[in-house]
Motif scaffolding. Structure first.
Motif, PDB file in Angstrom:
ATOM      1  N   MET A  79      38.447  -8.555  26.248  1.00  0.00           N
ATOM      2  CA  MET A  79      37.729  -9.035  25.059  1.00  0.00           C
ATOM      3  C   MET A  79      38.253 -10.415  24.658  1.00  0.00           C
ATOM      4  N   ALA A  80      37.344 -11.312  24.290  1.00  0.00           N
ATOM      5  CA  ALA A  80      37.769 -12.663  23.883  1.00  0.00           C
ATOM      6  C   ALA A  80      38.624 -12.572  22.616  1.00  0.00           C
ATOM      7  N   LEU A  81      39.559 -13.543  22.490  1.00  0.00           N
ATOM      8  CA  LEU A  81      40.484 -13.541  21.356  1.00  0.00           C
ATOM      9  C   LEU A  81      39.742 -13.441  20.029  1.00  0.00           C
ATOM     10  N   ILE A  82      38.669 -14.212  19.854  1.00  0.00           N
ATOM     11  CA  ILE A  82      38.006 -14.246  18.546  1.00  0.00           C
ATOM     12  C   ILE A  82      37.327 -12.905  18.254  1.00  0.00           C
ATOM     13  N   ASP A  83      36.886 -12.211  19.301  1.00  0.00           N
ATOM     14  CA  ASP A  83      36.289 -10.884  19.072  1.00  0.00           C
ATOM     15  C   ASP A  83      37.360  -9.882  18.645  1.00  0.00           C
ATOM     16  N   LYS A  84      38.562 -10.014  19.222  1.00  0.00           N
ATOM     17  CA  LYS A  84      39.668  -9.134  18.795  1.00  0.00           C
ATOM     18  C   LYS A  84      39.984  -9.384  17.321  1.00  0.00           C
ATOM     19  N   ILE A  85      39.972 -10.673  16.930  1.00  0.00           N
ATOM     20  CA  ILE A  85      40.286 -11.016  15.538  1.00  0.00           C
ATOM     21  C   ILE A  85      39.213 -10.462  14.595  1.00  0.00           C
ATOM     22  N   LYS A  86      37.942 -10.560  14.991  1.00  0.00           N
ATOM     23  CA  LYS A  86      36.855 -10.026  14.147  1.00  0.00           C
ATOM     24  C   LYS A  86      36.995  -8.504  13.999  1.00  0.00           C
ATOM     25  N   THR A  87      37.330  -7.840  15.098  1.00  0.00           N
ATOM     26  CA  THR A  87      37.506  -6.379  15.043  1.00  0.00           C
ATOM     27  C   THR A  87      38.639  -6.026  14.086  1.00  0.00           C
ATOM     28  N   LYS A  88      39.711  -6.808  14.151  1.00  0.00           N
ATOM     29  CA  LYS A  88      40.858  -6.554  13.260  1.00  0.00           C
ATOM     30  C   LYS A  88      40.449  -6.790  11.794  1.00  0.00           C
ATOM     31  N   ALA A  89      39.673  -7.843  11.550  1.00  0.00           N
ATOM     32  CA  ALA A  89      39.231  -8.137  10.176  1.00  0.00           C
ATOM     33  C   ALA A  89      38.405  -6.977   9.618  1.00  0.00           C
ATOM     34  N   CYS A  90      37.554  -6.383  10.455  1.00  0.00           N
ATOM     35  CA  CYS A  90      36.676  -5.287  10.008  1.00  0.00           C
ATOM     36  C   CYS A  90      37.457  -4.020   9.655  1.00  0.00           C
ATOM     37  N   ALA A  91      38.677  -3.893  10.206  1.00  0.00           N
ATOM     38  CA  ALA A  91      39.440  -2.659  10.017  1.00  0.00           C
ATOM     39  C   ALA A  91      40.052  -2.560   8.619  1.00  0.00           C
ATOM     40  N   ASP A  92      40.222  -3.689   7.944  1.00  0.00           N
ATOM     41  CA  ASP A  92      40.817  -3.671   6.590  1.00  0.00           C
ATOM     42  C   ASP A  92      40.196  -4.878   5.871  1.00  0.00           C
ATOM     43  N   VAL A  93      39.042  -4.620   5.235  1.00  0.00           N
ATOM     44  CA  VAL A  93      38.178  -5.732   4.796  1.00  0.00           C
ATOM     45  C   VAL A  93      38.745  -6.445   3.569  1.00  0.00           C
ATOM     46  N   LYS A  94      38.860  -7.759   3.648  1.00  0.00           N
ATOM     47  CA  LYS A  94      39.399  -8.588   2.563  1.00  0.00           C
ATOM     48  C   LYS A  94      38.285  -9.414   1.915  1.00  0.00           C
ATOM     49  N   ARG A  95      38.579  -9.933   0.706  1.00  0.00           N
ATOM     50  CA  ARG A  95      37.605 -10.808   0.020  1.00  0.00           C
ATOM     51  C   ARG A  95      37.985 -12.272   0.256  1.00  0.00           C
ATOM     52  N   ILE A  96      37.035 -13.020   0.772  1.00  0.00           N
ATOM     53  CA  ILE A  96      37.251 -14.444   1.044  1.00  0.00           C
ATOM     54  C   ILE A  96      36.288 -15.257   0.178  1.00  0.00           C
ATOM     55  N   VAL A  97      36.792 -16.361  -0.397  1.00  0.00           N
ATOM     56  CA  VAL A  97      35.933 -17.226  -1.202  1.00  0.00           C
ATOM     57  C   VAL A  97      35.541 -18.458  -0.389  1.00  0.00           C
ATOM     58  N   LEU A  98      34.252 -18.802  -0.470  1.00  0.00           N
ATOM     59  CA  LEU A  98      33.721 -20.011   0.189  1.00  0.00           C
ATOM     60  C   LEU A  98      33.297 -20.995  -0.904  1.00  0.00           C
ATOM     61  N   PRO A  99      34.137 -22.003  -1.213  1.00  0.00           N
ATOM     62  CA  PRO A  99      33.792 -22.927  -2.295  1.00  0.00           C
ATOM     63  C   PRO A  99      32.536 -23.764  -2.015  1.00  0.00           C
ATOM     64  N   GLU A 100      32.186 -23.925  -0.749  1.00  0.00           N
ATOM     65  CA  GLU A 100      31.003 -24.742  -0.424  1.00  0.00           C
ATOM     66  C   GLU A 100      29.780 -23.828  -0.314  1.00  0.00           C
ATOM     67  N   GLY A 101      29.556 -23.044  -1.385  1.00  0.00           N
ATOM     68  CA  GLY A 101      28.560 -21.967  -1.352  1.00  0.00           C
ATOM     69  C   GLY A 101      27.119 -22.412  -1.475  1.00  0.00           C
ATOM     70  N   GLU A 102      26.900 -23.713  -1.668  1.00  0.00           N
ATOM     71  CA  GLU A 102      25.506 -24.197  -1.699  1.00  0.00           C
ATOM     72  C   GLU A 102      25.129 -24.832  -0.354  1.00  0.00           C
ATOM     73  N   GLU A 103      26.107 -24.944   0.537  1.00  0.00           N
ATOM     74  CA  GLU A 103      25.913 -25.706   1.787  1.00  0.00           C
ATOM     75  C   GLU A 103      25.245 -24.801   2.839  1.00  0.00           C
ATOM     76  N   GLU A 104      24.327 -25.365   3.610  1.00  0.00           N
ATOM     77  CA  GLU A 104      23.452 -24.568   4.479  1.00  0.00           C
ATOM     78  C   GLU A 104      24.209 -23.703   5.499  1.00  0.00           C
ATOM     79  N   ARG A 105      25.222 -24.301   6.202  1.00  0.00           N
ATOM     80  CA  ARG A 105      25.927 -23.520   7.223  1.00  0.00           C
ATOM     81  C   ARG A 105      26.748 -22.394   6.585  1.00  0.00           C
ATOM     82  N   ASN A 106      27.328 -22.679   5.402  1.00  0.00           N
ATOM     83  CA  ASN A 106      28.096 -21.648   4.703  1.00  0.00           C
ATOM     84  C   ASN A 106      27.200 -20.469   4.315  1.00  0.00           C
ATOM     85  N   VAL A 107      25.991 -20.780   3.836  1.00  0.00           N
ATOM     86  CA  VAL A 107      25.087 -19.709   3.387  1.00  0.00           C
ATOM     87  C   VAL A 107      24.661 -18.854   4.585  1.00  0.00           C
ATOM     88  N   GLN A 108      24.320 -19.503   5.701  1.00  0.00           N
ATOM     89  CA  GLN A 108      23.920 -18.738   6.896  1.00  0.00           C
ATOM     90  C   GLN A 108      25.086 -17.912   7.433  1.00  0.00           C
TER      91      GLN A 108
END
Ligand code: ACO
Length: 331
Positions: free
Chosen positions: A1-30
């Motif tokens: 499994m690619a490194l980034i997929d391992k990291i995503k799997t780990k993130a899903c196992a204990d879900v945290k709250r992340i803030v995105l200050p650029e919340g009006e920006e198109e790539r952030n919203v998508q």
């Protein structure tokens, strides 16, 4: 499994709250819609909700389950301003100045992390690195026991014989332009932490130079030698060696010739560059010429995770950085 997929799997196992200050920006919203759909993190987007919702409608993405907060009208703004004024009072910040600052999503987001209302922050799609780093450094600061916040890149090389199955840590590539020997030692300890927590590997740290074990004499070499000594004193259990040229760090035959008996030479998976010019150029060379994936810069040594994006980032880069930040927040 690619490194980034391992990291995503780990993130899903204990879900945290992340803030995105650029919340009006198109790539952030998508990216926000993708992140929440995949269960990688809970999210707070900062900005005017009408603008954010209009962007979501333009791209046909669903923001259900995502908090959208306007720092200018939030009922938490006054408490954050009071806390910010207290943190920065030795620097002469007044409550009026603090109120103005928390109306800025970047400062509001950092105050959310500081106060525990978010576990981490990702920004930088429309802010320059320095503008994103400064509030994080001023307010969140270095973690206990660390004097310096620095950064690393997680590199995944196509040549799987390098590092650990192609995975390596490069540091510092984005924060400290000209580190002192003590700062360089701190960068090494931060990079070792990143190797363990993000790449799940036992670090073998090479302190890089244009000299191996005194083969050249120069004040720049002396600085790396001194940083090696300090890092070994601070973390005697860590497998760390220096000063090493890059080939001595990576190629077993060269390593054993130039630094016989070293457990790191020829087997390094964590590279500490002597300054920001070499670190920044070094990761880009490996990314562009060797076709490595490069994830970062990831801040290390900071008390709570705050991470920067490149202004050229894609939606998937934001998803990846949120996953990395969420894993850092798991501690
Ligand atoms: N670790 C911990 N604290 C720090 C650090 C650090 N490395 N650097 C600065 N600080 C603190 C200072 O102590 C100060 O705290 P205080 O206000 O409480 O006293 C505060 O942060 C601000 O420090 P300044 O020195 O005023 O800030 P400066 O203007 O030097 O900015 C910065 C610091 C933003 C990190 C600067 O060094 C910088 O711009 N670095 C390069 C960033 C960059 O452009 N990177 C390359 C591009 S990224 C890429 O290509 C992936």
């Amino acid at each position: 499994m690619a490194l980034i997929d391992k990291i995503k799997t780990k993130a899903c196992a204990d879900v945290k709250r992340i803030v995105l200050p650029e919340g009006e920006e198109e790539r952030n919203v998508q990216a926000a819609a993708k992140i929440v759909q995949a269960g990688i993190a809970k999210l707070t987007l900062l900005g005017n909700p009408d603008t954010t919702k209009a962007v979501a409608a333009k791209f046909g993405v669903d923001l259900s389950g995502i908090d959208i907060v306007n720092p200018k009208t939030s009922d938490k703004a006054e408490a954050y301003a009071q806390a910010l004024a207290e943190i920065r009072k030795a620097k002469g910040m007044t409550i009026e100045q603090a109120r103005d600052l928390v109306a800025d999503p970047m400062y509001y987001g950092v105050m959310m992390v500081k106060s525990g209302d978010a576990d981490g922050l990702v920004s930088g799609a429309i802010h320059a690195t320095g503008d994103m780093l400064r509030p994080a450094l001023q307010i969140i600061k270095a973690k206990p026991g660390m004097k310096t916040v620095s950064s690393c890149f997680l590199m995944e090389c196509p040549d799987k014989s390098q590092g650990e199955d192609g995975v390596m840590i490069f540091a510092d590539c984005a924060v400290i332009p000209c580190p002192t020997a003590e700062e360089l030692a701190n960068i090494a300890l931060g990079a070792a932490d990143s190797a363990r927590s993000l790449a799940g590997m036992e670090p073998k740290v090479a302190m890089l130079s244009f000299s191996t074990k005194g083969s050249a004499k120069h004040e720049l070499v002396t600085k790396v030698q001194e940083a090696t000594r300090i890092a070994q004193e601070l973390a005697p259990e860590l497998e760390l060696d220096g000063e090493l040229q890059l080939d001595a760090a990576l190629v077993e035959s060269v390593g054993q010739l130039k630094s016989p008996g070293s457990k790191v030479a020829g087997h390094a998976n964590t590279l500490v560059f002597p300054d920001l010019q070499s670190g920044n150029i070094g990761y880009k060379l490996v990314q562009r010429l060797a076709g490595a994936e490069a994830y970062g810069p990831v801040l290390q040594g900071i008390a709570k995770p705050c991470n920067d994006l490149s202004r050229g980032c894609s939606v998937d880069d934001i998803v990846a950085m949120v996953a990395i930040t969420a894993v850092q927040a798991q501690g």
